[in-house]
Structure formats: structure tokens, C-alpha cells
Design a protein around this motif. Structure first.
Motif, PDB file in Angstrom:
ATOM      1  N   GLU A 195      -7.482  -6.885   6.090  1.00 33.95           N
ATOM      2  CA  GLU A 195      -6.983  -6.211   7.596  1.00 33.95           C
ATOM      3  C   GLU A 195      -7.126  -7.335   8.444  1.00 33.95           C
ATOM      4  N   MET A 203       0.714  -1.183  -0.104  1.00 32.15           N
ATOM      5  CA  MET A 203       0.144   0.108   0.130  1.00 32.15           C
ATOM      6  C   MET A 203       0.689   1.405   0.026  1.00 32.15           C
ATOM      7  N   PRO A 263     -13.474  11.267   6.523  1.00 29.42           N
ATOM      8  CA  PRO A 263     -12.572  10.362   6.598  1.00 29.42           C
ATOM      9  C   PRO A 263     -13.192   8.950   6.308  1.00 29.42           C
ATOM     10  N   THR A 264     -13.363   8.839   5.143  1.00 29.78           N
ATOM     11  CA  THR A 264     -13.613   7.545   4.536  1.00 29.78           C
ATOM     12  C   THR A 264     -12.938   6.969   3.279  1.00 29.78           C
ATOM     13  N   GLY A 265     -13.106   5.817   2.968  1.00 29.26           N
ATOM     14  CA  GLY A 265     -12.314   5.447   1.831  1.00 29.26           C
ATOM     15  C   GLY A 265     -11.153   4.804   1.785  1.00 29.26           C
ATOM     16  N   ARG A 289     -18.277  -1.266  19.894  1.00 23.60           N
ATOM     17  CA  ARG A 289     -19.658  -0.922  20.854  1.00 23.60           C
ATOM     18  C   ARG A 289     -20.801  -1.569  20.137  1.00 23.60           C
ATOM     19  N   ARG A 290     -20.651  -2.063  18.957  1.00 25.64           N
ATOM     20  CA  ARG A 290     -21.746  -2.609  18.329  1.00 25.64           C
ATOM     21  C   ARG A 290     -20.925  -4.052  17.972  1.00 25.64           C
ATOM     22  N   VAL A 347     -13.380  -0.710  16.251  1.00 29.62           N
ATOM     23  CA  VAL A 347     -13.188  -1.717  15.531  1.00 29.62           C
ATOM     24  C   VAL A 347     -13.383  -1.448  13.842  1.00 29.62           C
ATOM     25  N   GLY A 348     -12.358  -0.335  13.560  1.00 25.53           N
ATOM     26  CA  GLY A 348     -12.302  -0.248  12.265  1.00 25.53           C
ATOM     27  C   GLY A 348     -10.977  -0.191  11.893  1.00 25.53           C
ATOM     28  N   ASN A 349     -10.498  -0.015  10.426  1.00 26.35           N
ATOM     29  CA  ASN A 349      -8.931  -0.506  10.320  1.00 26.35           C
ATOM     30  C   ASN A 349      -7.876   0.398  10.959  1.00 26.35           C
ATOM     31  N   VAL A 350      -8.080   1.548  11.322  1.00 26.23           N
ATOM     32  CA  VAL A 350      -6.950   2.133  12.163  1.00 26.23           C
ATOM     33  C   VAL A 350      -6.782   1.340  13.125  1.00 26.23           C
ATOM     34  N   ASP A 400      -4.883  -1.652  12.574  1.00 25.34           N
ATOM     35  CA  ASP A 400      -3.470  -1.244  12.368  1.00 25.34           C
ATOM     36  C   ASP A 400      -2.827  -1.241  13.708  1.00 25.34           C
ATOM     37  N   LYS A 418     -16.411  -1.969  11.355  1.00 20.71           N
ATOM     38  CA  LYS A 418     -16.014  -1.493  10.184  1.00 20.71           C
ATOM     39  C   LYS A 418     -14.538  -1.880   9.370  1.00 20.71           C
ATOM     40  N   SER A 473      -9.810   4.634  18.935  1.00 26.06           N
ATOM     41  CA  SER A 473      -9.499   4.613  17.570  1.00 26.06           C
ATOM     42  C   SER A 473     -11.133   4.762  17.265  1.00 26.06           C
ATOM     43  N   VAL A 474     -11.394   5.798  17.129  1.00 25.32           N
ATOM     44  CA  VAL A 474     -12.989   6.145  16.657  1.00 25.32           C
ATOM     45  C   VAL A 474     -13.119   6.875  15.538  1.00 25.32           C
ATOM     46  N   GLY A 475     -12.236   6.975  14.914  1.00 21.05           N
ATOM     47  CA  GLY A 475     -12.228   8.050  13.736  1.00 21.05           C
ATOM     48  C   GLY A 475     -11.629   9.359  13.786  1.00 21.05           C
TER      49      GLY A 475
END
Ligand code: NAP
Length: 457
Positions: free
Chosen positions: A205, A54, A359-361, A193-194, A149-152, A155, A200, A312-314
């Protein structure tokens, strides 16, 4: 097309893709400004060091910045060194692509205790961002909770679970490797939390968490039970189904007794960061979705002991001086990239990337995003009032007059070469120079001592 001079502010993917789209048109010249001495934005300072493929998108970005009709002007801060009015005096159009620089907060008590950090902070530190103090992280915590629980979140959990030896072949700066080498971390708990059907992260990943030699992933099968709505979401989404397959596989495994444990937990929403002087844990409330699909608490408290909490919530954008900003959405209001002030377009001012859409995509998303902005700009071009100052050197002279050390392409090439030399010493392609002072000295041609990564006296 007649001579058109454009400033792009931000040398990350969105800004560089905008420059690429602009310079496909004859007669357009572009200056790409960045507040850092180095280009590539989140590709250099956000993409995790072990995501080598990447990161290699920098090869394509480099080709754009090396075109004769493009000039890189690093270490130039819109707001501190230049105003939007300054840019309007020197350029016929301005494209703002400054991203979403800061973290979102949890807004719970205890969030500012010692040991509570944002993932943005941690990412900046391990990426060698010049704004991150070298000693910001010590990793003396044995247990770390990562909220989100997003990609960050994936990481930062992965970097925490890896060893210095795992990351030594990457470009992480030497001081980061030293801290990782002495890391006390044994357990990392990611908290959603969900549920898993609402997480996400993407499958590739997620799967990587299971490929770390020194860490095992632990999932409670009870967390993976799905209600009717979650089953329906899964049926409609291939990524969610693949995520669940990965999680179910982990939940079915026997613990292998590896040195580090990486736990994924769901349905826990943060209530308080616990501790008096420093973090001792995260208090959560068990949560669920009600009939309307809204997140509600059940009243049951679950405490997760930890000496470090990483939220890590955005990300969210920051207002830029002279530009409208929507505090609610965290973006500059715009229509297809045309900045809107009081509902109508501000002539000659555009946005691209996260500051435009939030901050998406993935990185590639910025290509079509920037293309849309540039199409708007080129459609407006016949009516754009021309900037009064048309001498290409005038802006650099103005910056010099304001005592700004502008890092042009040759300066970046000097940094690039110095980092590659540091890489040769460690047996990898590159070792990043982290502190601004050394970056600027290197750009100015002051030789580096390879061992210390600092200028020779
Ligand atoms: P994200 O994908 O939006 O994930 C944010 C996470 O934080 C979600 O799990 C969200 O849960 C949770 N959250 C938000 N507010 C919360 C709160 N108050 N309490 C608890 N949890 C909360 O954001 P991101 O991880 O920062 O990623 C940003 C973008 O960069 C994404 O598009 C991502 O895919 C991309 N990215 C990609 C890669 C890659 O491709 N390898 C790597 C890094 C980043 P809810 O869903 O419940 O709100």
C-alpha cells in the motif's frame, strides 16, 4: 443436523463468511440482513475504488449469497426496523457482524471546525455510501493534512493525489469524479505521531503512493533516523524493513516537480486543529518515545498550514440495542464469538468480524474469524432453544407490515445491472449508484435514466 434457522446481521465479509461456514452443514438455512440495500459491506463501501483486485472478492461473496439455503434481506436495520428479540423469535441463532462503523476522534480543540473531517466520512463519500451526502466534499482546499499512518490514511491520501482521469476506470460515482476533476488539492501531508518503524501501513500500500503519475512523494531523511529500539523492531519485522526501504528510496530522490506533492512526516502529534470559522492548519507537537516506549511531547510546536484536515486514526464499533458492549475496547464482549452478558454466554447470540475483535486485519482475516464463531454456534446447537416462529416468510411479512422496503436478491440484481449499464456509458465495469432513494427505486424495478442515474418519472 435438524432444521436450524440462523440470522446473520451484516452482509460484509465477516457476515458472508459466517453464512458460508454455516451452509456447509446440511439443514442450516441463513438469512443475511443488512441495513443497506446492497450487500458486501466494506468490500463495496471501504476498499478503495482503485484496489480492483481486492474488490473482486465480491465474486466469492456473491456465490455464497446465491446459494439456495441463503437469503439476502437488504435495507433492514437492526435497531430501527427490528429488535434483537424479534430476531430471536424468528431464528434459532443470531450472528452479529455489523463491523465498526464510526471513526475514532483526536480529542483536540478545533476538531469540529469546517474543513475538519474523518477519513470514514471521506471514504464513505468517494465510495458512494448511501449515508454520505453527495455534496459532503468539495476539495477546494489546496493543502490537506491526513492524520495517521495506517492503510486507511494511505487510501485517502492516494485518492486525493489521483486525478479524475486516474479514477474514471473505477466504480466511483459520477458526482465524485466531477469533484475530483475540479480538485484544488496540491499538497497532501500524512502525519504520524510516532516514527516510520511504528507506522501501521503495509509495504504494498505504501509503495503505491509512489506510483501516482501526477504526484511525487517527499520524505525528510531526518525522519528516518532510527534509535536502538527502532533498529531492533526492524530486525524482527520484514514489513517494517521493507517500509523503510521504500521511504529511504523516496527520501533520496530529487523533487521531480509533479503537480501534486505527497509528504510523509513523522514524530508529530496533533495538538489542535487551527482556525476560527474554518480550518487553517494543524498544530502539532514534536514527539518521541521515552525509555519505556511511551509517546511523550518535546514541547516544540510545529504548525502545518492546511485548509482541510482528515483524521484517519482508526475505527470503533457502536453499541447495538439489546447487546452488551465494552466502551473501552469498542467491541461486543465475547468468547470465541459467543456473546457474553455479565460474564456468561447469551444463548444463541454470536458475533463475527470487527464487532467481535476490533478494527484489525485484512478481508481474509474474517474467514478464520467467522469460522471460529460458527464452530462455537454449531457446538452449542444441540442445546439451543428453537425459535417459536418457523415460517421463513414471517419475518419479511413483519417487515412489510412495518413499512420496510426489503431488498431481496432480485432487488440487488436490479441495482447491480443498473450500475453495470452506467459503467458501459463511462467505459468501465460499473458506476455506483450513491443515493438510497435511487437504490431503492432501482431495486423496486423503476427504470433508471442512464445519464442522471435517477429513476424516470
Ligand atoms: P490503523 O492501522 O490502526 O492505523 C491508525 C493510525 O492512526 C496509526 O498510525 C495510529 O498511530 C494513528 N493514531 C491513532 N490515534 C491517534 C491520535 N490520537 N493522534 C494521531 N495519530 C493517531 O487503522 P486504519 O488505518 O483505520 O486501518 C484499519 C484496519 O483496516 C487495519 O487493519 C488496516 O490494515 C486495514 N486496511 C487495510 C487496507 C489494505 O489492505 N489495503 C486498506 C485500508 C484498511 P499509533 O500507531 O501511534 O497509534
Amino acid at each position: 443436523m435438524p432444521d436450524l434457522r440462523v440470522a446473520v446481521v451484516g452482509a460484509g465479509p465477516a457476515g458472508v463468511y459466517a453464512a458460508a461456514a454455516l451452509t456447509r452443514v446440511d439443514g442450516v438455512t441463513v438469512d443475511v440482513l443488512d441495513r443497506l440495500p446492497a450487500p458486501y459491506g466494506l468490500v463495496r463501501y471501504g476498499v478503495a475504488p482503485d484496489h480492483v483486485k481486492m474488490k473482486s472478492v465480491d465474486v466469492a461473496l456473491r456465490k455464497v449469497l446465491e446459494q439456495p439455503s441463503v437469503r439476502f434481506l437488504g435495507n433492514v436495520d437492526l435497531g430501527e426496523h427490528l429488535s434483537l428479540d424479534d430476531l430471536r423469535r424468528h431464528y434459532d441463532a443470531v450472528v452479529i457482524a455489523t463491523g465498526a462503523a464510526v471513526d475514532r476522534r483526536l480529542d483536540v480543540p478545533g476538531e469540529d471546525l469546517a474543513g475538519s473531517f474523518s477519513a470514514t466520512d471521506f471514504v464513505a463519500w468517494y465510495s458512494g455510501h448511501p449515508d454520505a451526502a453527495l455534496d459532503r466534499f468539495t476539495l477546494r482546499a489546496r493543502r490537506v493534512v491526513v492524520v495517521g499512518v495506517g492503510n486507511v490514511a494511505v487510501d485517502v491520501a492516494r485518492v486525493l493525489a489521483k486525478t479524475a482521469a486516474d479514477l474514471s476506470p473505477t466504480d466511483v460515482p459520477g458526482h465524485v469524479l466531477e469533484v475530483l476533476d475540479a480538485s484544488a488539492v496540491e499538497e497532501i501531508t500524512m502525519v504520524g505521531r510516532r516514527g516510520p518503524a511504528q507506522a501501521k501501513f503495509t509495504t504494498k500500500e505504501l509503495r503505491e503512493l509512489g506510483e501516482i503519475a501526477g504526484a511525487e512523494v517527499l520524505v525528510d531523511p531526518a525522519d528516518l533516523e532510527l534509535d536502538e529500539a527502532a533498529e531492533a523492531a526492524l530486525a524482527a519485522d520484514r514489513t517494517l524493513r521493507a517500509n523503510l526501504d521504500v521511504l529511504r528510496d523516496w527520501a533520496a530522490r530529487e523533487p521531480a516537480g509533479r503537480p501534486r506533492r505527497l509528504r510523509l512526516r513523522f514524530w508529530l502529534r496533533p495538538v489542535e486543529v487551527l482556525g476560527v470559522e474554518a480550518v487553517t492548519g494543524l498544530r502539532t507537537e514534536r514527539s518521541r518515545l521515552n525509555a519505556e516506549g511511551r509517546l511523550v511531547g518535546t514541547g516544540e510546536t510545529v504548525d502545518l498550514p492546511a485548509e482541510m484536515v482528515l483524521r484517519s486514526v482508526g475505527y470503533r464499533g457502536l453499541p447495538l440495542p439489546g447487546l452488551p458492549f465494552d466502551e473501552r475496547t469498542g467491541i461486543v464482549p465475547n468468547e470465541a464469538g459467543r456473546v457474553l452478558g455479565g460474564g456468561s454466554p447469551l444463548p444463541g447470540v454470536y458475533v463475527a468480524g470487527w464487532v467481535k475483535r476490533g478494527p484489525t486485519g485484512v478481508i481474509g482475516t474474517n474467514k478464520s474469524d467467522a469460522a471460529e464463531t460458527v464452530a462455537s454456534l454449531l457446538a452449542d446447537e444441540p442445546d439451543l432453544p428453537r425459535a417459536p416462529e418457523r415460517d421463513a416468510d414471517a419475518l419479511v411479512e413483519l417487515l412489510c407490515h412495518r413499512s420496510v422496503q426489503v431488498v431481496e436478491w432480485a432487488g440487488w440484481e436490479a441495482i447491480d445491472a443498473a450500475e453495470r449499464r452506467l459503467g458501459e456509458d463511462r467505459g468501465c465495469a460499473r458506476v455506483k449508484i450513491a443515493d438510497r432513494e435511487t437504490l431503492l427505486a432501482t431495486a423496486a424495478g423503476t427504470p433508471l435514466t442512464a445519464a442522471a442515474g435517477r429513476p424516470r418519472p
